[in-house]
Scaffold this motif. Sequence first.
Motif, mmCIF file in Angstrom:
data_model
loop_
_atom_site.group_PDB
_atom_site.id
_atom_site.type_symbol
_atom_site.label_atom_id
_atom_site.label_comp_id
_atom_site.label_asym_id
_atom_site.label_seq_id
_atom_site.Cartn_x
_atom_site.Cartn_y
_atom_site.Cartn_z
ATOM 1 N N GLY A 201 9.243 1.400 -6.543
ATOM 2 C CA GLY A 201 8.195 2.176 -7.181
ATOM 3 C C GLY A 201 8.563 2.525 -8.607
ATOM 4 N N ARG A 202 7.549 2.769 -9.426
ATOM 5 C CA ARG A 202 7.797 3.125 -10.823
ATOM 6 C C ARG A 202 8.469 4.501 -10.892
ATOM 7 N NH1 ARG A 202 2.944 2.440 -14.975
ATOM 8 N NH2 ARG A 202 3.381 0.285 -14.327
ATOM 9 N N GLY A 203 9.617 4.557 -11.532
ATOM 10 C CA GLY A 203 10.340 5.812 -11.659
ATOM 11 C C GLY A 203 11.043 6.239 -10.395
ATOM 12 N N ALA A 204 11.146 5.321 -9.414
ATOM 13 C CA ALA A 204 11.773 5.671 -8.151
ATOM 14 C C ALA A 204 13.279 5.851 -8.308
ATOM 15 C CB ALA A 204 11.486 4.584 -7.109
ATOM 16 N N ASP B 194 0.833 -1.211 0.000
ATOM 17 C CA ASP B 194 0.000 0.000 0.000
ATOM 18 C C ASP B 194 0.862 1.253 0.000
ATOM 19 O OD1 ASP B 194 -2.282 -1.510 0.008
ATOM 20 O OD2 ASP B 194 -2.698 -1.277 2.145
ATOM 21 N N LEU B 195 1.919 1.236 0.811
ATOM 22 C CA LEU B 195 2.804 2.398 0.894
ATOM 23 C C LEU B 195 3.506 2.641 -0.433
ATOM 24 C CD1 LEU B 195 4.028 4.576 2.721
ATOM 25 C CD2 LEU B 195 5.756 2.916 3.436
ATOM 26 N N CYS B 196 3.938 1.570 -1.087
ATOM 27 C CA CYS B 196 4.613 1.698 -2.379
ATOM 28 C C CYS B 196 3.650 2.200 -3.448
ATOM 29 C CB CYS B 196 5.209 0.348 -2.773
ATOM 30 S SG CYS B 196 6.157 0.374 -4.317
ATOM 31 N N GLN B 197 2.437 1.667 -3.448
ATOM 32 C CA GLN B 197 1.452 2.077 -4.443
ATOM 33 C C GLN B 197 1.062 3.542 -4.267
ATOM 34 O OE1 GLN B 197 -2.181 -0.186 -4.337
ATOM 35 N NE2 GLN B 197 -2.880 0.542 -6.327
ATOM 36 N N PHE B 198 0.949 3.986 -3.026
ATOM 37 C CA PHE B 198 0.518 5.358 -2.765
ATOM 38 C C PHE B 198 1.622 6.361 -3.084
ATOM 39 C CE2 PHE B 198 -0.787 9.075 -0.397
ATOM 40 C CZ PHE B 198 -2.159 9.078 -0.560
ATOM 41 N N THR B 199 2.872 6.033 -2.703
ATOM 42 C CA THR B 199 3.962 6.980 -2.895
ATOM 43 C C THR B 199 4.657 6.823 -4.241
ATOM 44 O OG1 THR B 199 5.587 5.489 -1.891
ATOM 45 C CG2 THR B 199 4.410 7.009 -0.422
ATOM 46 N N ARG B 200 4.584 5.606 -4.821
ATOM 47 C CA ARG B 200 5.300 5.263 -6.058
ATOM 48 C C ARG B 200 6.816 5.434 -5.895
ATOM 49 N NH1 ARG B 200 1.461 7.613 -10.992
ATOM 50 N NH2 ARG B 200 -0.439 6.494 -10.325
#
Length: 263
Positions: A123-126, A96-102
């Motif tokens: 995350g995508r583009g992290a 959830d944290l990864c999806q919310f913050t990306r």
Amino acid sequence: MQQDGQRATGTVTGRALRVLEAFSSDRPVLRLTDVARRSGLPLTTAYRLVKELTCWGALEREDGGGYRIGLRLWEIAALAPRGLGLRELALPYLADLCQFTRENVQLAVREDLSVVYVERLAGRGAVPVLTRVGGRFALAPTGVGLVLLAHAPEGVQQRVLARPLTRYTEKTLCQAEQLRRALAEVRHTGVAVSDRQITMDSMSVAAPVYGPGRTVVAAVSVVAHAETVHPHALIPLVQVAARGISRALGASLTPEGVPAASA
């Protein structure tokens, strides 16, 4: 040669562990001669131990003649309560944290004077990070490490403070008094912010994960781009995830997210 001979006189278990320690993230596949050289063991001893470990499944032989760590070790490691069990309980909150913050999300525990990463979601583009699951890193410069060190026994803190601190960037805390103040701030605020201490393009925000008995058993963090994300935007999100994991582990927390007095 004398030093190698002295090193080879340890127990059979010790020599087998040195064979396994010869493998690393940058050298995951080794030939027999590499194993002997990196472990400091005579070639004949390395050959015998590699053969036994391969038969047991701790090592696997590749078609080209090299060896790598085998899946049997992963099966054994999965029994560690601070590893897979913690990871399974934490994964929904980390996702959830990864999806919310990306951004990159990490879960870590302390092993002596090191951080050991139990899970990492990208995350995508992290921002790129230097960590990997199962990898180790120094405590002082990382967000999760600052949290774990701030809540470690006094003896552990003193050992870290007494050692030279590695400088990764111009912002890395390398003075004992600086680190001491940073640890006090973590205990006061309940979060750690590591701002460009490892790379100049990243910063992390971390919070403690509590287990039963009011002890800090792990730390969760978000690693983000230092130039585009403000730490204050991440702090409440990381704290929510840390509290969720803590409750999943059986911790009793107050509304402020700290262990209840009766826990």
